[in-house]
Design a protein around this motif. Structure first.
Motif, PDB file in Angstrom:
ATOM      1  N   THR A  55       0.815  -1.079  -0.053  1.00 24.35           N
ATOM      2  CA  THR A  55      -0.052   0.106   0.136  1.00 24.35           C
ATOM      3  C   THR A  55       0.994   1.236  -0.189  1.00 24.35           C
ATOM      4  O   THR A  55       2.080   1.239   0.157  1.00 24.35           O
ATOM      5  N   MET A  56       0.322   2.358  -0.523  1.00 26.15           N
ATOM      6  CA  MET A  56       0.969   3.606  -0.693  1.00 26.15           C
ATOM      7  C   MET A  56       1.805   3.983   0.753  1.00 26.15           C
ATOM      8  O   MET A  56       3.109   4.245   0.803  1.00 26.15           O
ATOM      9  N   ASP A  57       1.132   3.913   1.951  1.00 22.56           N
ATOM     10  CA  ASP A  57       1.641   4.400   3.242  1.00 22.56           C
ATOM     11  C   ASP A  57       3.124   3.425   3.349  1.00 22.56           C
ATOM     12  O   ASP A  57       4.041   3.931   3.822  1.00 22.56           O
ATOM     13  N   ALA A  58       2.842   2.209   3.079  1.00 14.72           N
ATOM     14  CA  ALA A  58       3.979   1.287   3.489  1.00 14.72           C
ATOM     15  C   ALA A  58       5.142   1.495   2.376  1.00 14.72           C
ATOM     16  O   ALA A  58       6.377   1.579   2.804  1.00 14.72           O
ATOM     17  N   TYR A  59       4.634   1.595   1.151  1.00 16.36           N
ATOM     18  CA  TYR A  59       5.582   2.226   0.233  1.00 16.36           C
ATOM     19  C   TYR A  59       6.663   3.278   0.576  1.00 16.36           C
ATOM     20  O   TYR A  59       7.736   3.134   0.523  1.00 16.36           O
ATOM     21  N   TRP A  60       5.917   4.448   1.269  1.00 23.38           N
ATOM     22  CA  TRP A  60       6.515   5.491   1.436  1.00 23.38           C
ATOM     23  C   TRP A  60       7.651   5.403   2.496  1.00 23.38           C
ATOM     24  O   TRP A  60       8.809   5.682   2.530  1.00 23.38           O
ATOM     25  N   LYS A  61       7.271   4.654   3.536  1.00 24.77           N
ATOM     26  CA  LYS A  61       7.997   4.150   4.762  1.00 24.77           C
ATOM     27  C   LYS A  61       9.027   3.473   4.309  1.00 24.77           C
ATOM     28  O   LYS A  61      10.297   3.798   4.671  1.00 24.77           O
ATOM     29  N   TYR A  62       8.775   2.545   3.366  1.00 27.06           N
ATOM     30  CA  TYR A  62      10.004   1.512   3.170  1.00 27.06           C
ATOM     31  C   TYR A  62      11.003   2.217   2.347  1.00 27.06           C
ATOM     32  O   TYR A  62      12.088   1.991   2.446  1.00 27.06           O
ATOM     33  N   GLN A  63      10.644   2.956   1.294  1.00 29.68           N
ATOM     34  CA  GLN A  63      11.377   3.600   0.269  1.00 29.68           C
ATOM     35  C   GLN A  63      12.137   4.729   1.181  1.00 29.68           C
ATOM     36  O   GLN A  63      13.394   5.196   0.922  1.00 29.68           O
ATOM     37  N   ALA A  64      11.578   5.470   2.336  1.00 29.72           N
ATOM     38  CA  ALA A  64      12.275   6.500   2.952  1.00 29.72           C
ATOM     39  C   ALA A  64      13.680   5.669   3.749  1.00 29.72           C
ATOM     40  O   ALA A  64      14.564   6.337   3.830  1.00 29.72           O
TER      41      ALA A  64
END
Lengths: 500, 120
Positions: A55-64
């Motif tokens: 999901t997008m929120d997990a995506y941001w966290k992971y990429q950050a």
């Protein structure tokens, strides 16, 4: 009262599939106008399996998290003068080629995925493409940041974005992406998502990133690791789209096969640049281009196409020709750059004795017979003070835009010429593969922006080649181009290392 | 097969039509089995140029660095024009002997086999 924390399953559903809605007063066809013109039939978008499970929120966290680690290493690399630890200043030219040839295409991939991430009727495909679009944007940024450190110490890094759609050899990857981006959304995804990302990407990333590791370039290695998990997702998307299209309707099979044939061929032509990088530009070599092709295409790709056989998909057209060309193309391509070293934005050179012997060993069927003599001629001319730079401009293939340097595999010292006449105009090609692509869509490829012809039309400044290179391409002549011998790059390196 | 385009009757602009070359036409010249030159050369020349001037002045610019160039016996060289056997007429204009825009001329020098007889 609602639960404070959603279950993973609920969250996943709310943040992906649930983002879509029923169209009650608008025509769905008008909302997704590009979905049908390519002839692809989709009967049920709900059959799309989300390849990323993200999901997008997990995506941001992971990429950050990944960015944090990556930039810490870039900082350490810069503070420790990491540029001094590369194997040899010749190595840096491989990453000049990467920054000018590949990084701008990451940006085009970002633009392409952003576009198609709006155009599919199915929300699962839209979300997946949006994430890949962001990945591609991240890649171009991290590549630029990884290499910006080298820009302080070496020539040839400064004008990559200006050069992208101007320089003769950069028109090869640029036009590759223009072709994909100007196609419909399904062809784009088969072209970039499947044919490039799934079938061929290992032949691009593994050689460059292993090459960086073998040659002491920690910045590029780290970027490679950071991108690797994204690439794995992209491969999953590429495979999903193929299976989805093939399962949706049998009429899709011949269309998909045609796109696979086209983009496999375009991809292999593009990868000639990687072949020469591996065999000639890496001072510490990873493996030969031929070995890479055998591992990453013939073995891995062979297994893949066996799997796809149940859908009626066959090996890409001309795969058997590429099996022969793998023993030739890297030599032919580096020779082209060597002889056009005045017009390249990086340095070129004659291989050392040890390198010539390595090439003989790796290419026992072809190197001594066809290619070593070219280097012996180059050495003879250099010894006479006549380092060979070709004077006239080469004939280009209308489709791949590469100079027509490829030869007939049953007669390897004869250039392969193909042509076709369309509406009274003659068009030339390096191969049957490129000629077929033109003949299938001549209305598109008559527009090919061929750098040599554009120079002759006066569209690239001039009148002379020097002005084209210096003013239109913005190369720093005498610094960015020519042989590595006597270059400012080489002089500075010797000063840093304290050698005469 | 026509292009699959979103726009009906899509037709791209022909970028390389002869009118865009300011009175010149493009002629490609390739020396078979001489791969010191990685590809055939493209030359912009007036269609009225004679074959003699093409051979003795224009082609020299590209081919002259080859060690065998000065040893070519033009009486023994053979030619192909767009894949067909061709007998050039030295003092006739290119266009008057069928060498039109984006024509490919290949020549063969069977006595000369390239550097180290290796097709280079």
């Amino acid at each position: 009262m609602a639960a404070k924390k959603l279950s993973l399953k609920d969250k996943y559903s709310l943040l992906t599939r649930d983002l879509d809605w029923e169209f009650s007063y608008q025509d769905r066809k008008e909302a997704f106008p590009f979905e049908e013109f390519e002839g692809i039939k989709i009967t049920d978008w709900s059959k799309w399996e989300d390849p990323f499970r993200l999901t997008m929120d997990a995506y941001w966290k992971y990429q950050a998290e990944k960015e944090k680690k990556l930039y810490a290493i870039f900082d350490a690399f810069a503070q420790n003068n990491g540029q001094l630890n590369v194997s040899d200043p010749r190595y840096v030219n491989a990453i000049k080629l990467f920054l000018t040839g590949i990084s701008p295409q990451e940006y085009q991939a970002h633009q392409g995925f952003a576009h198609i991430g709006r155009q599919y009727g199915g929300v699962g495909a839209r979300v997946a493409c949006q994430m890949q679009s962001l990945d591609e944007l991240r890649h171009v940024q991290t590549q630029v940041h990884a290499m910006s450190h080298y820009n302080k110490f070496f020539d040839g890094f400064q004008n990559w974005s200006h050069m992208q759609d101007r320089v003769w050899y950069l028109s090869v990857p640029t036009s590759f992406f223009h072709d994909a981006r100007s196609a419909g959304p399904f062809e784009f995804l088969v072209a970039i998502g499947f044919s490039f990302e799934y079938v061929l990407t290992n032949l691009l990333f593994v050689p460059f990133m292993s090459g960086a590791a073998y040659n002491g370039d920690m910045a590029t290695v780290t970027f490679g690791f950071s991108a690797q998990s994204d690439e794995a997702r992209h491969m999953t998307l590429g495979l999903e789209v193929i299976k989805f299209l093939l399962e949706q309707h049998e009429d899709n099979v011949p269309i998909v096969q045609k796109w696979i044939d086209k983009w496999f061929w375009r991809g292999t032509r593009l990868l000639s640049l990687v072949g020469m990088m591996m065999d000639y530009m890496l001072p510490n070599k990873v493996m030969s281009w031929q070995e890479a092709w055998e591992i990453y295409f013939e073995e891995a790709g062979g297994a893949l196409f066996k799997d796809l056989a149940r859908y009626g998909i066959t090996m890409p057209k001309y795969a058997e020709l590429v099996e022969k060309e793998k023993e030739h193309v890297s030599h032919q391509t580096w020779w082209t750059f060597y002889t056009h070293g005045h017009a390249a934005g990086f340095h070129t050179w004659i291989p050392t004795d040890e390198e010539l012997d390595w090439l003989s060993e790796k290419y026992p069927n072809t190197f001594d017979k066809y290619y070593r003599p070219r280097w012996e001629l180059a050495r003879k001319l250099e010894a006479e003070g006549k380092r060979f730079y070709t004077k006239a401009l080469p004939q280009l293939c209308t489709t791949c835009q590469i100079p027509m340097l490829f030869t007939e595999m049953d007669d390897p010292t004869q250039i392969s010429y193909r042509d076709t006449v369309y509406k009274g105009e003659r068009y030339h090609f390096c191969s049957d593969g490129c000629c077929d692509i033109f003949n299938d869509e001549p209305e598109k490829f008559v527009q090919s922006w061929l750098p040599v012809h554009q120079i002759f039309q006066g569209n690239c400044g001039g009148p002379g080649v020097e002005q084209v290179l210096g003013e239109y391409y913005k190369m720093n002549l005498g610094a960015d181009n020519l042989d590595i011998k006597g270059s400012p790059d080489e002089k500075r390196w010797k000063q840093w290392k304290g050698v005469a | 097969m026509p292009v699959h385009a979103y726009t009906p009757d899509y037709n791209g602009e022909v970028r390389d039509r002869v009118g865009n070359f300011h009175g010149n036409q493009i002629v490609y010249l390739g020396w078979d089995h001489h791969l010191m030159f990685c590809a055939a050369f493209a030359f912009p020349v007036p269609p009225t140029l004679t074959f003699r001037l093409l051979r003795d002045e224009v082609m020299v610019e590209g081919f002259e660095p080859h060690p065998e160039w000065s040893r070519i016996d033009w009486d023994r060289a053979t030619w192909l024009l767009n894949g067909q056997v061709f007998e050039p007429q030295l003092d006739v204009a290119l266009i008057d002997q069928g060498i039109d825009h984006k024509s490919l001329l290949r020549f063969q020098t069977p006595d000369l086999k390239g550097f180290q007889d290796a097709g280079v």
